[in-house]
Design a protein around this motif. Structure first.
Motif, PDB file in Angstrom:
ATOM      1  N   GLU B  62       0.834  -1.206   0.000  1.00  0.00           N
ATOM      2  CA  GLU B  62       0.000   0.000   0.000  1.00  0.00           C
ATOM      3  C   GLU B  62       0.867   1.253   0.000  1.00  0.00           C
ATOM      4  OE1 GLU B  62      -2.721  -0.505   3.246  1.00  0.00           O
ATOM      5  OE2 GLU B  62      -3.605  -2.277   2.335  1.00  0.00           O
ATOM      6  N   SER B  65       2.560   1.647  -3.483  1.00  0.00           N
ATOM      7  CA  SER B  65       1.694   2.127  -4.569  1.00  0.00           C
ATOM      8  C   SER B  65       1.471   3.627  -4.491  1.00  0.00           C
ATOM      9  CB  SER B  65       0.345   1.413  -4.590  1.00  0.00           C
ATOM     10  OG  SER B  65       0.289   0.371  -3.722  1.00  0.00           O
ATOM     11  N   THR B  77       0.014  -5.690  -7.570  1.00  0.00           N
ATOM     12  CA  THR B  77      -1.159  -6.502  -7.219  1.00  0.00           C
ATOM     13  C   THR B  77      -0.961  -7.974  -7.594  1.00  0.00           C
ATOM     14  OG1 THR B  77      -2.247  -6.080  -9.315  1.00  0.00           O
ATOM     15  CG2 THR B  77      -2.705  -4.560  -7.527  1.00  0.00           C
ATOM     16  N   ASN B  88      -6.473 -10.498  -9.185  1.00  0.00           N
ATOM     17  CA  ASN B  88      -6.054  -9.281  -8.491  1.00  0.00           C
ATOM     18  C   ASN B  88      -5.916  -8.119  -9.457  1.00  0.00           C
ATOM     19  OD1 ASN B  88      -5.762 -10.839  -6.195  1.00  0.00           O
ATOM     20  ND2 ASN B  88      -3.637 -11.283  -6.667  1.00  0.00           N
ATOM     21  N   TYR B  92      -7.968  -4.367  -9.484  1.00  0.00           N
ATOM     22  CA  TYR B  92      -7.304  -3.068  -9.468  1.00  0.00           C
ATOM     23  C   TYR B  92      -7.690  -2.245 -10.696  1.00  0.00           C
ATOM     24  CZ  TYR B  92      -3.573   0.378  -9.533  1.00  0.00           C
ATOM     25  OH  TYR B  92      -2.892   1.557  -9.571  1.00  0.00           O
ATOM     26  N   TYR B 343     -14.629   2.308  -3.999  1.00  0.00           N
ATOM     27  CA  TYR B 343     -14.383   0.965  -3.458  1.00  0.00           C
ATOM     28  C   TYR B 343     -14.961  -0.028  -4.446  1.00  0.00           C
ATOM     29  CZ  TYR B 343     -14.677  -3.210  -0.606  1.00  0.00           C
ATOM     30  OH  TYR B 343     -14.546  -4.490  -0.151  1.00  0.00           O
ATOM     31  N   SER B 345     -15.043  -4.134  -5.469  1.00  0.00           N
ATOM     32  CA  SER B 345     -14.674  -5.471  -5.025  1.00  0.00           C
ATOM     33  C   SER B 345     -15.012  -6.473  -6.111  1.00  0.00           C
ATOM     34  CB  SER B 345     -15.402  -5.826  -3.736  1.00  0.00           C
ATOM     35  OG  SER B 345     -16.780  -5.761  -3.918  1.00  0.00           O
ATOM     36  N   TYR B 355     -10.684  -3.134  -3.521  1.00  0.00           N
ATOM     37  CA  TYR B 355      -9.698  -2.061  -3.638  1.00  0.00           C
ATOM     38  C   TYR B 355     -10.388  -0.754  -3.309  1.00  0.00           C
ATOM     39  CZ  TYR B 355      -6.414  -5.168  -5.938  1.00  0.00           C
ATOM     40  OH  TYR B 355      -5.551  -6.189  -6.220  1.00  0.00           O
ATOM     41  N   ILE B 357      -9.549   3.054  -3.467  1.00  0.00           N
ATOM     42  CA  ILE B 357      -8.539   3.963  -3.998  1.00  0.00           C
ATOM     43  C   ILE B 357      -9.017   5.395  -3.845  1.00  0.00           C
ATOM     44  CG2 ILE B 357      -7.202   4.623  -6.024  1.00  0.00           C
ATOM     45  CD1 ILE B 357      -7.342   1.819  -6.996  1.00  0.00           C
ATOM     46  N   VAL B 368      -4.094   3.618  -1.621  1.00  0.00           N
ATOM     47  CA  VAL B 368      -4.612   2.367  -2.157  1.00  0.00           C
ATOM     48  C   VAL B 368      -4.780   1.428  -0.974  1.00  0.00           C
ATOM     49  CG1 VAL B 368      -4.196   0.396  -3.658  1.00  0.00           C
ATOM     50  CG2 VAL B 368      -3.426   2.631  -4.348  1.00  0.00           C
ATOM     51  N   VAL B 370      -6.097  -2.353   0.166  1.00  0.00           N
ATOM     52  CA  VAL B 370      -6.496  -3.661  -0.336  1.00  0.00           C
ATOM     53  C   VAL B 370      -7.260  -4.386   0.762  1.00  0.00           C
ATOM     54  CG1 VAL B 370      -5.725  -5.781  -1.401  1.00  0.00           C
ATOM     55  CG2 VAL B 370      -4.381  -3.713  -1.674  1.00  0.00           C
ATOM     56  N   ARG B 409       0.306  -8.375   2.700  1.00  0.00           N
ATOM     57  CA  ARG B 409       0.456  -7.319   1.707  1.00  0.00           C
ATOM     58  C   ARG B 409       1.860  -6.718   1.691  1.00  0.00           C
ATOM     59  NH1 ARG B 409      -4.383  -4.716   3.992  1.00  0.00           N
ATOM     60  NH2 ARG B 409      -4.035  -6.420   5.360  1.00  0.00           N
TER      61      ARG B 409
END
Lengths: 182, 409
Positions: B62, B65, B77, B88, B92, B343, B345, B355, B357, B368, B370, B409
């Motif tokens: 995170e 990014s 990702t 993944n 993103y 958001y 998913s 995600y 963002i 970002v 996750v 992560r």
């Protein structure tokens, strides 16, 4: 949105504002009323799935939208029964960063809140077990804050211990190969 | 000391035996699927307390990014859930596309759906292989790997990589399928249902398998939702929550498939759900392949999609405003993403992968986040293991299907 209207009707003093971004509804909630608001959302409006909980640091924010406080804790809620999505945002001031914990409503919040504490240093009042989760327990600083450098100059003090251990292990022969001096 | 003496001492309340027996399971234990460490307090073989300790694979995805452009951050990702990296990437890309307001061409959506379902099959195969191996069924392992290898070879033909594919991109996919790949996939989908039957004959009514899975780690529907379980782990308890049906993305609204659910919510039900999902994934791939012929020759990337060029290394890395597309940094165009937050998913093989963002209107994401299904699933282990023994812990870790790369992560 129906849920949002009900929320405003029930807690007019708690709702600080609302917004829509990319078609997703957002509502800003005062942290002092957060627990009652969340309980209402969970029990009466059916937001049973806490999809995500995370923090955002707005230090040095250059966007157009005004951010009154440095941190925000973001709750992405979803209702599996009604197929509704709602984002609840809680502004958190830099000086006294705390938010009431919602672990009693959603058990899943336990680790999310621990991670948020680990990464941003936001304390969750009433959390049963608030300690670091991804970083080592003696880590200094909060990595996802904007004033935390990507590559800090200081090293984690435990590295010395790890190196000493590696050096100690080098004295032994492992099978037919010797561990390189580290 | 002879064991009988120990037992007697324990029964007499010897002070040494009052303390719980502490065991650290992992982080190098082969059955913890990576670097998961479980701090256990035991009473004989019964687990009194279980405290998962994670973070051994934390790479700061995170934070990294935030210091990259949107197109650069996508390769990170891949390294989250490295078993199903295509899923993944898609998650993103969907989030960034939603911020950009991009419309993805139909052919690209179909191709993405195919690679996502391929990721689901290969992930579930790896899950079945290791789960069965952990519980004591060795044979399944080798058969599953044979079929997974086939899929990885197809991935290699598609994009050159086997695991970290980076095949989807913001605005579409990198390359179109060649006819050779489509033929190979047809062959695979033809063959695969009989392979699933093979696995089922091996373990479905196997007495050891049934004893190790039936009635283990039972979780009610309400509790599972409250614990945040998603994906097959939730559907095993009978909740039909599937992001592909609830919030359709890519081409999932075009294809027909069923969402299998379990009844009791024990380890066996979750096993059945995943086996049924293999069939459904195969069915989805088949339908998408049929639809691909309708869109022959159409573009696979949206026209307004940001450039993929990597920044050149020049001596003057100053940002120069570009009249149309935003900013030029170090020689390449960096896509400027409008201010906003989203958001998104998707239904990754492990569960709901989200995600979140936040964009401040520049070329780099402001934040970002996750939402990793494995992170949530590991947090539910203490709840699932209540009243079970150490050996069941292996079954619980297996049934949740966790990957530590995604968790830390």
């Amino acid at each position: 949105m129906e849920a949002l209207d009900k929320l405003k009707e029930r807690f007019p003093q708690a709702v600080l504002g609302e917004e829509t971004s990319c078609g997703q509804a957002m509502v800003y909630v005062d942290r002092n009323y957060l627990l009652e608001v969340m309980k209402f959302l969970h029990d009466e409006l059916g937001f049973d799935h806490l999809a995500d909980l995370g923090g955002v640091d707005y230090l040095g924010w250059k966007g157009k939208g005004k951010k009154p406080e440095r941190f925000e804790v973001v709750y992405n809620l979803y209702s599996i029964g009604k197929r509704e999505f709602l984002r609840v945002k809680v502004p958190v001031p830099e000086k006294d960063p705390w938010v009431p914990s919602v672990t009693k409503i959603w058990q899943v919040a336990n680790w999310f809140e621990r991670e948020c504490y680990d990464m941003f240093g936001i304390r969750f009042k009433g959390h049963p077990d608030l300690r670091r989760i991804l970083m080592p327990e003696d880590w200094k600083g909060y990595p996802l804050r904007k004033d935390y450098a990507l590559q800090p100059e200081e090293e984690w003090p435990e590295y010395d211990k790890v190196r000493a251990k590696a050096r100690e292990l080098c004295r032994y022969e492992w099978g037919d190969r010797k561990v390189r001096e580290g | 000391m002879a064991p009988t003496v120990e037992v007697v001492q324990k029964q007499c309340g010897h002070p040494e035996w009052e303390e719980p027996f502490v065991v650290n399971m992992g982080p190098q234990h082969p059955s913890t699927h990576g670097v998961l460490r479980l701090y256990l307090e035991l009473d004989g073989e019964n687990v009194v307390k279980c405290d998962p300790r994670i973070g051994y694979l934390h790479r700061g995805v995170e934070k990294l990014s935030e210091n990259m452009t949107y197109t650069q951050a996508m390769i990170l990702t891949d390294r989250l859930d490295y078993i199903s990296s295509a899923a993944n990437n898609v998650g993103y890309c969907l989030a960034v596309e939603k911020l950009l307001g991009l419309e993805v061409p139909r052919r690209a959506r179909l191709l993405r759906t195919i690679v996502c379902e391929m990721a689901r099959i290969s992930s579930h195969l790896l899950w079945l292989a290791t789960h069965a191996l952990d519980i004591g069924a060795m044979t399944v392992f080798l058969y599953c790997f044979r079929d997974r290898e086939w899929l990885l070879d197809i991935y290699e033909k598609i994009c050159g990589a086997r695991l970290t594919v980076s095949y989807p991109r913001v605005g579409g996919v990198r390359l179109d399928f060649t006819s050779e790949i489509i033929d190979e996939l047809y062959k695979f989908t033809e063959e695969f249902p009989s392979r699933i039957l093979d696995y089922e004959t091996l373990i479905d009514v196997n007495r050891i398998w049934l004893k190790r899975t039936k009635g283990i780690a039972v979780i009610s529907a309400e509790k599972a939702v409250n614990l945040g379980l998603t994906g097959p782990s939730l559907r095993g308890s009978g909740v039909p929550y599937d992001v592909r049906k609830f919030k359709p993305y890519d081409a999932y609204d075009e294809v027909e498939f069923e969402v299998p659910v379990g009844k009791i919510g024990d380890t066996y039900d979750r096993y059945r759900v995943r086996m049924e999902e293999l069939r459904q994934a195969n069915r989805i791939i088949r339908q998408c392949l049929d639809k691909l012929s309708e869109t022959e020759g159409e573009p696979v990337v949206a026209e307004e999609a940001p450039d993929l060029l990597m920044p050149e290394k020049k001596k003057t890395p100053q940002a120069v405003p570009h009249p149309k597309k935003g900013f030029l940094v170090k020689g390449a165009e960096v896509p400027v993403v409008p201010e906003g937050e989203v958001y998104v998913s998707i239904e990754a093989p492990k569960g709901e992968l989200g995600y979140y963002i936040v964009s401040d209107g520049s070329g780099k994401p402001w934040r970002v986040r996750v939402r990793a299904p494995s992170f949530v699933h590991i947090s539910s282990i203490p709840e699932l293991i209540k009243g079970h023994m150490v050996a069941d812990l292996i079954a619980v870790i297996g049934t949740l299907d966790v990957v530590l790369g995604e968790c830390d992560r």
